[in-house]
Design a protein around this motif. Structure first.
Motif, PDB file in Angstrom:
ATOM      1  N   LYS A  75     -20.729  25.241   8.814  1.00 61.20           N
ATOM      2  CA  LYS A  75     -20.067  24.016   9.276  1.00 61.20           C
ATOM      3  C   LYS A  75     -18.975  23.587   8.290  1.00 61.20           C
ATOM      4  N   ASN A  76     -19.246  23.739   7.009  1.00 59.82           N
ATOM      5  CA  ASN A  76     -18.212  23.414   6.011  1.00 59.82           C
ATOM      6  C   ASN A  76     -16.989  24.311   6.179  1.00 59.82           C
ATOM      7  N   CYS A  77     -17.242  25.598   6.439  1.00 59.83           N
ATOM      8  CA  CYS A  77     -16.125  26.532   6.639  1.00 59.83           C
ATOM      9  C   CYS A  77     -15.321  26.168   7.884  1.00 59.83           C
ATOM     10  N   ILE A  78     -16.009  25.808   8.953  1.00 59.96           N
ATOM     11  CA  ILE A  78     -15.313  25.439  10.186  1.00 59.96           C
ATOM     12  C   ILE A  78     -14.470  24.181   9.965  1.00 59.96           C
ATOM     13  N   ARG A  79     -14.992  23.248   9.179  1.00 55.96           N
ATOM     14  CA  ARG A  79     -14.205  22.041   8.884  1.00 55.96           C
ATOM     15  C   ARG A  79     -12.946  22.405   8.103  1.00 55.96           C
ATOM     16  N   LEU A  80     -13.085  23.352   7.173  1.00 51.54           N
ATOM     17  CA  LEU A  80     -11.909  23.793   6.418  1.00 51.54           C
ATOM     18  C   LEU A  80     -10.892  24.454   7.352  1.00 51.54           C
ATOM     19  N   TRP A  81     -11.387  25.320   8.230  1.00 50.44           N
ATOM     20  CA  TRP A  81     -10.504  25.964   9.197  1.00 50.44           C
ATOM     21  C   TRP A  81      -9.795  24.913  10.062  1.00 50.44           C
TER      22      TRP A  81
ATOM     23  N   ARG B 213      -3.438  20.955   7.005  1.00 50.47           N
ATOM     24  CA  ARG B 213      -3.647  20.406   5.661  1.00 50.47           C
ATOM     25  C   ARG B 213      -4.045  21.531   4.714  1.00 50.47           C
ATOM     26  N   PRO B 214      -3.617  21.475   3.457  1.00 52.70           N
ATOM     27  CA  PRO B 214      -3.978  22.534   2.505  1.00 52.70           C
ATOM     28  C   PRO B 214      -5.478  22.524   2.200  1.00 52.70           C
ATOM     29  N   ILE B 215      -6.086  23.701   2.144  1.00 51.94           N
ATOM     30  CA  ILE B 215      -7.533  23.779   1.909  1.00 51.94           C
ATOM     31  C   ILE B 215      -7.882  24.703   0.753  1.00 51.94           C
ATOM     32  N   ARG B 216      -6.877  25.328   0.111  1.00 51.11           N
ATOM     33  CA  ARG B 216      -7.183  26.360  -0.881  1.00 51.11           C
ATOM     34  C   ARG B 216      -8.147  25.859  -1.966  1.00 51.11           C
ATOM     35  N   TYR B 217      -7.891  24.663  -2.483  1.00 46.14           N
ATOM     36  CA  TYR B 217      -8.743  24.153  -3.570  1.00 46.14           C
ATOM     37  C   TYR B 217     -10.168  23.912  -3.088  1.00 46.14           C
ATOM     38  N   ARG B 218     -10.332  23.542  -1.813  1.00 48.55           N
ATOM     39  CA  ARG B 218     -11.667  23.277  -1.286  1.00 48.55           C
ATOM     40  C   ARG B 218     -12.407  24.555  -0.935  1.00 48.55           C
ATOM     41  N   SER B 219     -11.669  25.577  -0.536  1.00 42.62           N
ATOM     42  CA  SER B 219     -12.316  26.836  -0.156  1.00 42.62           C
ATOM     43  C   SER B 219     -12.989  27.527  -1.342  1.00 42.62           C
ATOM     44  N   GLU B 220     -12.604  27.149  -2.558  1.00 43.92           N
ATOM     45  CA  GLU B 220     -13.253  27.705  -3.746  1.00 43.92           C
ATOM     46  C   GLU B 220     -14.727  27.331  -3.818  1.00 43.92           C
ATOM     47  N   TYR B 221     -15.114  26.261  -3.134  1.00 42.75           N
ATOM     48  CA  TYR B 221     -16.477  25.759  -3.238  1.00 42.75           C
ATOM     49  C   TYR B 221     -17.339  26.161  -2.048  1.00 42.75           C
TER      50      TYR B 221
ATOM     51  N   THR C  73     -15.368  35.381   3.507  1.00 48.26           N
ATOM     52  CA  THR C  73     -13.961  35.381   3.098  1.00 48.26           C
ATOM     53  C   THR C  73     -13.054  35.434   4.319  1.00 48.26           C
ATOM     54  N   ALA C  74     -13.384  36.310   5.274  1.00 47.93           N
ATOM     55  CA  ALA C  74     -12.597  36.392   6.507  1.00 47.93           C
ATOM     56  C   ALA C  74     -12.691  35.094   7.293  1.00 47.93           C
ATOM     57  N   LEU C  75     -13.843  34.478   7.258  1.00 48.05           N
ATOM     58  CA  LEU C  75     -14.044  33.235   7.994  1.00 48.05           C
ATOM     59  C   LEU C  75     -13.167  32.119   7.421  1.00 48.05           C
ATOM     60  N   VAL C  76     -13.172  31.989   6.100  1.00 45.44           N
ATOM     61  CA  VAL C  76     -12.384  30.942   5.449  1.00 45.44           C
ATOM     62  C   VAL C  76     -10.887  31.175   5.653  1.00 45.44           C
ATOM     63  N   ASN C  77     -10.492  32.448   5.680  1.00 44.53           N
ATOM     64  CA  ASN C  77      -9.072  32.779   5.798  1.00 44.53           C
ATOM     65  C   ASN C  77      -8.607  32.978   7.238  1.00 44.53           C
ATOM     66  N   ALA C  78      -9.482  32.750   8.209  1.00 42.89           N
ATOM     67  CA  ALA C  78      -9.135  32.976   9.612  1.00 42.89           C
ATOM     68  C   ALA C  78      -7.960  32.092  10.026  1.00 42.89           C
ATOM     69  N   THR C  79      -7.038  32.674  10.751  1.00 45.00           N
ATOM     70  CA  THR C  79      -5.872  31.914  11.225  1.00 45.00           C
ATOM     71  C   THR C  79      -5.969  31.592  12.710  1.00 45.00           C
ATOM     72  N   SER C  80      -7.054  32.034  13.351  1.00 42.22           N
ATOM     73  CA  SER C  80      -7.275  31.708  14.761  1.00 42.22           C
ATOM     74  C   SER C  80      -8.758  31.505  14.995  1.00 42.22           C
TER      75      SER C  80
END
Length: 366
Positions: free
Chosen positions: A106-112, A120-128, A141-148
């Protein structure tokens, strides 16, 4: 042929009781509370079983990295217990671990959503985000970086979360947000939880069902109050939010409450019907909407359902400690006590970080 419960739980019983004994003897929470600063609190952790948390602060000076280490320790706790068990009881513990995995998802989906939908930029949050395997083979990693949305779903194909995620479309999420999706993920996890209890031995099934059915009842009560009363959710949508187990979800009284017009619902009808212990709390705010209705936090503070949930759960787990030592009850109690302690540690560290004094923090965590 199933193993004798003494064979299944004999060793882990002794091991967990020793750990629980050390937790009860520990002064870590009090010592953290008495620390005058975050730095002093970290020094307290260095001489405890949470030394790794202090080392994370030494390396990074970052509170969120400390929280990540606490999460890693919680994951290791479940894995250790599962490793000493066998068969259905081990599988059940792994399903409990999947709750942490689902929350991570759920955290990853919110970042996406923040990145792709809200730009909105998420790079700093994706570290956690925890990116190692927990239960299922998810490519974090693929999930956090997904563009679709399709790419995000593909990272989940070998997990039970895929079916829920795949049932949603990106356009729907863009319009309606993540609330329904997250609620569906939660319900799906509880449905699988109750299915997994059916595979346990009779004693284990009874121990697990006693705890989790009451937890479901109280979660459903929160739904009926927060969404059915405060947010005035329409009947059909409100009914979909309920986890379909336990007394509350299946009762005629709940059905009557749900079918009422939102402005006519009175959560006291449900609260007093199933949890008379709540009558002892300050729920007078629910007698009239008034100014309290303008602030959900005030409503929930007066209602005290969440506090009551914590008290009820603590009572159930304490009872599990005193019950049959050769059942799943003891591991469940250990999980609860460990989680309770780590939650308090996180709360105290955050309080010290923001400069709150000891009394204020005590008021929050007690």
């Amino acid at each position: 042929m199933s193993r004798d419960p003494v064979d299944t739980y004999g060793f882990i019983n002794a091991k967990l009781r020793a750990k629980i004994g050390l937790m009860k003897q520990s002064h870590i929470v009090d010592d953290l509370l008495k620390a005058s600063s975050l730095v002093e609190a970290v020094s307290t952790l260095r001489d405890s079983r949470y030394q790794r948390v202090a080392e994370a602060y030494d390396r990074t000076g970052d509170l969120q990295h400390m929280e990540m280490v606490l999460l890693e320790m919680e994951i290791e706790m479940y894995r250790e217990v599962a490793r000493f068990l066998e068969g259905t009881s081990s599988a059940f513990v792994r399903h409990l671990l999947s709750k942490i995995e689902m929350d991570n998802l759920k955290n990853c989906i919110r970042l996406w959503y923040s990145s792709i939908i809200r730009h909105r930029p998420i790079r700093y949050r994706s570290e956690y985000v925890f990116k190692q395997r927990m239960v299922y083979p998810i490519d974090w990693t693929a999930l956090v970086n997904a563009t679709s949305w399709e790419a995000l779903g593909n990272a989940l194909k070998d997990s039970p979360y895929y079916a829920v995620v795949h049932s949603y479309e990106e356009t729907t999420l863009q319009q309606d947000g993540l609330f329904e999706l997250e609620a569906d993920l939660d319900r799906s996890w509880y449905l699988q939880l109750m299915e997994s209890t059916k595979e346990l031995s009779e004693d284990d099934r009874q121990a697990a069902s006693t705890i989790f059915l009451e937890e479901i009842d109280l979660k459903n009560l929160l739904v009926l109050t927060r969404y059915g009363w405060y947010h005035e959710m329409p009947s059909d949508q409100l009914k979909r939010q309920l986890i379909p187990f336990g007394r509350v979800a299946r009762s005629p009284e709940t059905e009557t409450y749900v079918q009422k017009r939102p402005e006519d619902r009175n959560p006291l009808d449900i609260i007093n019907r199933y949890f008379p212990g709540l009558e002892k709390t300050d729920i007078s705010a629910l007698q009239g909407r008034g100014s309290v209705h303008q602030d959900e936090s005030s409503v929930l503070e007066n209602l005290k359902i969440e506090g009551y949930l914590a008290e009820r759960r603590q009572h159930l787990y304490q009872r599990a400690l005193a019950s049959d030592p050769f059942s799943i009850g003891l591991p469940l109690a250990y999980f609860f006590l460990f989680k309770d302690e780590t939650n308090m540690i996180k709360a105290i560290l955050n309080g010290k970080y923001y400069g709150y004094d000891e009394q204020y923090i005590r008021g929050v965590i007690e």
